[in-house]
Design an enzyme around this catalytic site. Structure first.
Site, PDB file in Angstrom:
ATOM      1  N   ASP A 147       0.812  -1.209   0.000  1.00 27.12           N
ATOM      2  CA  ASP A 147       0.000   0.000   0.000  1.00 27.12           C
ATOM      3  C   ASP A 147       0.848   1.263   0.000  1.00 27.12           C
ATOM      4  O   ASP A 147       2.064   1.220   0.153  1.00 27.12           O
ATOM      5  CB  ASP A 147      -0.942   0.002   1.211  1.00 27.12           C
ATOM      6  CG  ASP A 147      -0.273  -0.444   2.504  1.00 27.12           C
ATOM      7  OD1 ASP A 147       0.951  -0.238   2.633  1.00 27.12           O
ATOM      8  OD2 ASP A 147      -0.951  -0.994   3.389  1.00 27.12           O
ATOM      9  N   ASN A 178      -7.885  -2.455  14.337  1.00 26.52           N
ATOM     10  CA  ASN A 178      -9.254  -2.797  13.952  1.00 26.52           C
ATOM     11  C   ASN A 178      -9.314  -4.011  13.027  1.00 26.52           C
ATOM     12  O   ASN A 178     -10.347  -4.312  12.444  1.00 26.52           O
ATOM     13  CB  ASN A 178      -9.936  -1.597  13.297  1.00 26.52           C
ATOM     14  CG  ASN A 178      -9.242  -1.147  12.011  1.00 26.52           C
ATOM     15  OD1 ASN A 178      -8.258  -1.744  11.578  1.00 26.52           O
ATOM     16  ND2 ASN A 178      -9.756  -0.095  11.399  1.00 26.52           N
ATOM     17  N   HIS A 229      -7.510  -4.477  10.218  1.00 30.27           N
ATOM     18  CA  HIS A 229      -7.240  -4.276   8.793  1.00 30.27           C
ATOM     19  C   HIS A 229      -5.893  -4.889   8.417  1.00 30.27           C
ATOM     20  O   HIS A 229      -4.993  -4.983   9.244  1.00 30.27           O
ATOM     21  CB  HIS A 229      -7.307  -2.786   8.404  1.00 30.27           C
ATOM     22  CG  HIS A 229      -6.161  -1.951   8.854  1.00 30.27           C
ATOM     23  ND1 HIS A 229      -6.278  -0.955   9.797  1.00 30.27           N
ATOM     24  CD2 HIS A 229      -4.851  -1.919   8.478  1.00 30.27           C
ATOM     25  CE1 HIS A 229      -5.121  -0.362   9.972  1.00 30.27           C
ATOM     26  NE2 HIS A 229      -4.226  -0.935   9.194  1.00 30.27           N
ATOM     27  N   GLU A 235      -9.946  -1.885   5.109  1.00 27.67           N
ATOM     28  CA  GLU A 235     -10.589  -1.478   6.349  1.00 27.67           C
ATOM     29  C   GLU A 235     -11.878  -2.266   6.592  1.00 27.67           C
ATOM     30  O   GLU A 235     -12.472  -2.817   5.663  1.00 27.67           O
ATOM     31  CB  GLU A 235     -10.910   0.024   6.306  1.00 27.67           C
ATOM     32  CG  GLU A 235      -9.690   0.923   6.157  1.00 27.67           C
ATOM     33  CD  GLU A 235      -8.955   1.128   7.468  1.00 27.67           C
ATOM     34  OE1 GLU A 235      -9.060   0.290   8.370  1.00 27.67           O
ATOM     35  OE2 GLU A 235      -8.265   2.162   7.582  1.00 27.67           O
TER      36      GLU A 235
END
Length: 240
Positions: free
Chosen positions: A67, A136, A138, A143
């Protein structure tokens, strides 16, 4: 899914580097999928040490990063291109043309993201994909949501991720609100996956990953259906 629990971050980093080094030795012209963030820094440092001692050779290795922030210039000291150069590429004998990182300056993300996936396929696919995991759940910048993207794409970052990444910037206002990321399909096509987790703040995400549900609200749980995953974590991440 194999779980290896280490005493601390240092032990986890050394073991991660040895797994990656083993892949390089077994396939000197292989394809590595690489990750950024604080978690893999120790592993990269150990890989540099192994290279400097003549134990591994990056000369024929190709890499594809997960990314990149969007928009961001490659010479920005918070870009993932800058991170990879500083923490690995500038210190080993990898060829510049063999390094691939999504561009934070894409003019047409839909087209250029498709081209990124096509390059991975053309090179034969990723042999070993290194992953971190967000608080979280990811992976990459995939996400939590009602549905998950298959291919590399432009995505909005959640407030949780923006807050978590704000420690790298002068202020939270400077954190990019979007990123280019490999999709879950691209990640899942990797032949082997190595996921690293360190610290108490990753415990909840790891607990979900090791639970019995696949949940799009915890994207990493999709890894349960991959045939060859190693989870390498320290005691704090595993035990909480």
């Amino acid at each position: 899914m194999k779980v290896i629990v280490c005493q601390d971050y240092a032990e986890m980093s050394v073991k991660a580097a040895r797994i990656i080094a083993g892949q390089i030795i077994s396939k000197p012209d292989g394809i590595l999928g690489l990750a950024t963030g604080s978690t893999p820094e120790g592993a990269y440092k150990e890989l540099i040490r192994l290279y400097e001692n003549g134990l591994i050779d990056f000369s024929e290795i190709k890499t594809y990063n997960l990314d990149e922030y969007y928009p961001i210039k490659p010479d920005n000291d918070q870009s993932y291109r800058y991170f990879m150069d500083q923490h690995l590429f500038n210190h080993v004998n990898i060829k510049k043309e063999n390094v691939h990182i999504p561009s934070g300056e894409m003019k047409n993300p839909a087209v250029e993201c498709k081209e990124y996936d096509e390059m991975v396929e053309k090179d034969g696919g990723i042999d070993l994909q290194l992953l971190g995991i967000g608080q979280n759940g990811h992976i990459g910048f995939n996400e939590p949501g009602e549905s998950l993207y298959y291919e590399t794409h432009l995505t909005d970052l959640t407030e949780n991720t923006i807050q978590a990444n704000s420690r790298f910037f002068a202020s939270i206002d400077e954190v990019p609100k979007q990123a280019i990321t490999m999709g879950l399909g691209t990640i899942m096509k990797a032949k082997k996956i190595l996921l690293l987790a360190s610290g108490k703040n990753k415990h909840e995400a790891i607990a979900h990953l090791l639970g019995d549900r696949i949940d799009p609200q915890v994207p990493a749980t999709l890894l349960k259906v991959h045939p060859d995953v190693i989870i390498l974590c320290d005691k704090a991440a595993y035990e909480g």
